[in-house]
Design a protein around this motif. Structure first.
Motif, PDB file in Angstrom:
ATOM      1  N   PHE A 191       0.830  -1.205   0.000  1.00  0.00           N
ATOM      2  CA  PHE A 191       0.000   0.000   0.000  1.00  0.00           C
ATOM      3  C   PHE A 191       0.869   1.261   0.000  1.00  0.00           C
ATOM      4  N   TYR A 192       1.798   1.333   0.958  1.00  0.00           N
ATOM      5  CA  TYR A 192       2.628   2.533   1.050  1.00  0.00           C
ATOM      6  C   TYR A 192       3.617   2.626  -0.109  1.00  0.00           C
ATOM      7  N   GLY A 193       4.025   1.472  -0.638  1.00  0.00           N
ATOM      8  CA  GLY A 193       4.875   1.511  -1.822  1.00  0.00           C
ATOM      9  C   GLY A 193       4.133   2.076  -3.026  1.00  0.00           C
ATOM     10  N   GLY A 194       2.864   1.681  -3.191  1.00  0.00           N
ATOM     11  CA  GLY A 194       2.064   2.230  -4.281  1.00  0.00           C
ATOM     12  C   GLY A 194       1.821   3.724  -4.138  1.00  0.00           C
ATOM     13  N   ILE A 195       1.548   4.146  -2.890  1.00  0.00           N
ATOM     14  CA  ILE A 195       1.349   5.569  -2.647  1.00  0.00           C
ATOM     15  C   ILE A 195       2.621   6.350  -2.956  1.00  0.00           C
ATOM     16  N   GLY A 196       3.754   5.790  -2.534  1.00  0.00           N
ATOM     17  CA  GLY A 196       5.024   6.460  -2.802  1.00  0.00           C
ATOM     18  C   GLY A 196       5.319   6.558  -4.286  1.00  0.00           C
ATOM     19  N   PHE A 197       5.023   5.481  -5.036  1.00  0.00           N
ATOM     20  CA  PHE A 197       5.249   5.499  -6.485  1.00  0.00           C
ATOM     21  C   PHE A 197       4.373   6.541  -7.169  1.00  0.00           C
ATOM     22  N   LEU A 198       3.093   6.592  -6.798  1.00  0.00           N
ATOM     23  CA  LEU A 198       2.191   7.571  -7.406  1.00  0.00           C
ATOM     24  C   LEU A 198       2.597   8.997  -7.050  1.00  0.00           C
ATOM     25  N   THR A 199       3.042   9.204  -5.808  1.00  0.00           N
ATOM     26  CA  THR A 199       3.510  10.532  -5.404  1.00  0.00           C
ATOM     27  C   THR A 199       4.732  10.947  -6.204  1.00  0.00           C
ATOM     28  N   LEU A 200       5.675  10.022  -6.354  1.00  0.00           N
ATOM     29  CA  LEU A 200       6.872  10.312  -7.137  1.00  0.00           C
ATOM     30  C   LEU A 200       6.520  10.567  -8.595  1.00  0.00           C
ATOM     31  N   PHE A 201       5.573   9.786  -9.114  1.00  0.00           N
ATOM     32  CA  PHE A 201       5.133   9.950 -10.495  1.00  0.00           C
ATOM     33  C   PHE A 201       4.522  11.323 -10.725  1.00  0.00           C
ATOM     34  N   ALA A 202       3.825  11.860  -9.713  1.00  0.00           N
ATOM     35  CA  ALA A 202       3.189  13.170  -9.830  1.00  0.00           C
ATOM     36  C   ALA A 202       4.182  14.309  -9.609  1.00  0.00           C
ATOM     37  N   ILE A 203       5.180  14.099  -8.762  1.00  0.00           N
ATOM     38  CA  ILE A 203       6.091  15.181  -8.393  1.00  0.00           C
ATOM     39  C   ILE A 203       7.209  15.378  -9.416  1.00  0.00           C
ATOM     40  N   LEU A 204       7.704  14.289 -10.008  1.00  0.00           N
ATOM     41  CA  LEU A 204       8.867  14.388 -10.892  1.00  0.00           C
ATOM     42  C   LEU A 204       8.663  15.349 -12.071  1.00  0.00           C
ATOM     43  N   PRO A 205       7.524  15.331 -12.789  1.00  0.00           N
ATOM     44  CA  PRO A 205       7.355  16.313 -13.874  1.00  0.00           C
ATOM     45  C   PRO A 205       7.392  17.756 -13.383  1.00  0.00           C
ATOM     46  N   VAL A 206       6.789  18.013 -12.227  1.00  0.00           N
ATOM     47  CA  VAL A 206       6.801  19.374 -11.676  1.00  0.00           C
ATOM     48  C   VAL A 206       8.216  19.767 -11.277  1.00  0.00           C
ATOM     49  N   LEU A 207       8.945  18.849 -10.672  1.00  0.00           N
ATOM     50  CA  LEU A 207      10.321  19.127 -10.281  1.00  0.00           C
ATOM     51  C   LEU A 207      11.190  19.371 -11.496  1.00  0.00           C
ATOM     52  N   TRP A 208      11.000  18.555 -12.525  1.00  0.00           N
ATOM     53  CA  TRP A 208      11.773  18.743 -13.761  1.00  0.00           C
ATOM     54  C   TRP A 208      11.464  20.102 -14.398  1.00  0.00           C
ATOM     55  N   ALA A 209      10.188  20.478 -14.413  1.00  0.00           N
ATOM     56  CA  ALA A 209       9.811  21.776 -14.971  1.00  0.00           C
ATOM     57  C   ALA A 209      10.413  22.918 -14.164  1.00  0.00           C
ATOM     58  N   PHE A 210      10.397  22.790 -12.830  1.00  0.00           N
ATOM     59  CA  PHE A 210      10.943  23.851 -11.974  1.00  0.00           C
ATOM     60  C   PHE A 210      12.444  24.016 -12.197  1.00  0.00           C
ATOM     61  N   LEU A 211      13.180  22.910 -12.303  1.00  0.00           N
ATOM     62  CA  LEU A 211      14.622  22.996 -12.519  1.00  0.00           C
ATOM     63  C   LEU A 211      14.951  23.538 -13.910  1.00  0.00           C
ATOM     64  N   THR A 212      14.104  23.211 -14.892  1.00  0.00           N
ATOM     65  CA  THR A 212      14.339  23.679 -16.259  1.00  0.00           C
ATOM     66  C   THR A 212      14.298  25.193 -16.349  1.00  0.00           C
ATOM     67  N   ILE A 213      13.481  25.815 -15.514  1.00  0.00           N
ATOM     68  CA  ILE A 213      13.357  27.273 -15.540  1.00  0.00           C
ATOM     69  C   ILE A 213      14.723  27.943 -15.329  1.00  0.00           C
ATOM     70  N   PHE A 214      15.557  27.373 -14.482  1.00  0.00           N
ATOM     71  CA  PHE A 214      16.814  28.005 -14.082  1.00  0.00           C
ATOM     72  C   PHE A 214      18.029  27.429 -14.809  1.00  0.00           C
ATOM     73  N   LYS A 215      17.807  26.637 -15.851  1.00  0.00           N
ATOM     74  CA  LYS A 215      18.914  26.073 -16.608  1.00  0.00           C
ATOM     75  C   LYS A 215      19.283  26.975 -17.785  1.00  0.00           C
ATOM     76  N   THR A 216      20.563  27.039 -18.084  1.00  0.00           N
ATOM     77  CA  THR A 216      21.014  27.725 -19.284  1.00  0.00           C
ATOM     78  C   THR A 216      20.763  26.831 -20.497  1.00  0.00           C
ATOM     79  N   SER A 217      20.851  27.409 -21.682  1.00  0.00           N
ATOM     80  CA  SER A 217      20.613  26.622 -22.894  1.00  0.00           C
ATOM     81  C   SER A 217      21.644  25.515 -23.038  1.00  0.00           C
ATOM     82  N   GLY A 218      22.896  25.827 -22.710  1.00  0.00           N
ATOM     83  CA  GLY A 218      23.933  24.810 -22.799  1.00  0.00           C
ATOM     84  C   GLY A 218      23.701  23.670 -21.840  1.00  0.00           C
ATOM     85  N   ASP A 219      23.243  23.976 -20.646  1.00  0.00           N
ATOM     86  CA  ASP A 219      22.969  22.941 -19.648  1.00  0.00           C
ATOM     87  C   ASP A 219      21.733  22.130 -20.030  1.00  0.00           C
ATOM     88  N   LEU A 220      20.755  22.786 -20.648  1.00  0.00           N
ATOM     89  CA  LEU A 220      19.500  22.119 -20.966  1.00  0.00           C
ATOM     90  C   LEU A 220      19.650  21.144 -22.118  1.00  0.00           C
TER      91      LEU A 220
END
Length: 276
Positions: A11-40
């Protein structure tokens, strides 16, 4: 003992997977904002780490060299007007239908909800003819007129659940105490459904921000566009995608709305249960 532990782990493993699945795109988008073109665009670098120092130039570009502030302002005007029109019509309609007795009263909520399910792709052509006839084409007022046709049915259906949860005895007691129908509604019944009204306001505002087909069809001028039509038009030019600016424009709108939905989530669920 082992079976109980396995269930908890699953149960908690499934909840953790779904939470990670939901958070990773937002985290990736947030980090992309502050990346230079060369880094991106460098191959072999993780999108969740910085190879070059973070930069604020993408945010500066978004707010100073594009029409994004204008899109924000237009979206705010449209959203506030749509919310006001929606609540002005949906609140009394939901109350009247909630107090309607008999078979019509029981099935009225579902009938209204079916109107909301009509896809905009079937309606944008006749809606455009109405917008042109009213003389508001290519302006934000076209969205103010059209979008309530989507928000009012859903908000009326949602508020039905809240009004049905208010006992009729409260209305009757207020009338026995000398209140008129409107006074009883305003002072006794309406305060009981304030959470539902707040949830409807959040929904109507977010829908006015996210509707693309009407905004792209009715408005051509860049200065009159809202976020949903302006951001893809300004920040996607041919095969060139301004990814950091796109991510910034997305999160500037998405994060406040996510917080608002989180605050009103329980009320939305409660309205769904009572309406059905």
């Amino acid at each position: 003992m082992f079976l109980s532990l396995a269930r908890k782990t699953g149960f908690y493993g499934g909840i953790g997977f779904l939470t990670l699945f939901a958070i990773l795109p937002v985290l990736w988008a947030f980090l992309t904002i502050f990346k230079t073109s060369g880094d991106l665009y460098s191959i072999g670098i993780s999108p969740f780490f910085f190879d070059e120092p973070p930069t604020l130039s993408n945010l500066v570009f978004l707010f100073t060299r594009t029409n994004f502030p204008t899109f924000l302002w237009n979206s705010a005007i449209v959203g506030v007007c749509v919310v006001a029109i929606t609540l002005l019509l949906a609140v009394p309609a939901a109350f009247a239908l909630a107090r309607l007795t008999g078979r019509w009263g029981e099935h009225s909520g579902m009938a209204i909800f079916l109107v909301y399910l009509i896809p905009p792709s079937l309606l944008f052509i006749p809606m455009y003819q109405i917008v042109v006839w009213l003389g508001v084409a290519n302006s934000i007022w076209s969205l103010v007129i059209v979008l309530p046709t989507i928000t009012i049915p859903f908000c009326t259906w949602l508020l039905l659940g809240f009004f049905r949860s208010v006992p009729r005895t409260l209305d009757e007691a207020a009338l026995l105490d000398g209140c008129g129908q409107f006074t009883a509604f305003r002072k006794v019944v309406l305060p009981q459904v304030y959470p539902g009204i707040g949830a409807c306001a959040v929904f109507a505002f977010s829908l006015s921000l996210g509707n693309y087909i009407y905004a792209a069809t009715f408005i051509n001028a860049s200065a009159a566009r809202n976020i949903s039509a302006g951001v893809p038009t300004e920040l996607i030019r041919g095969d060139v995608f301004y990814w950091p600016e796109l991510m910034a424009a997305t999160l500037v709108v998405a994060i406040p709305l996510a917080i608002a939905y989180g605050l009103f989530f329980n009320y939305l669920v409660g309205g769904f249960k009572n309406a059905t």
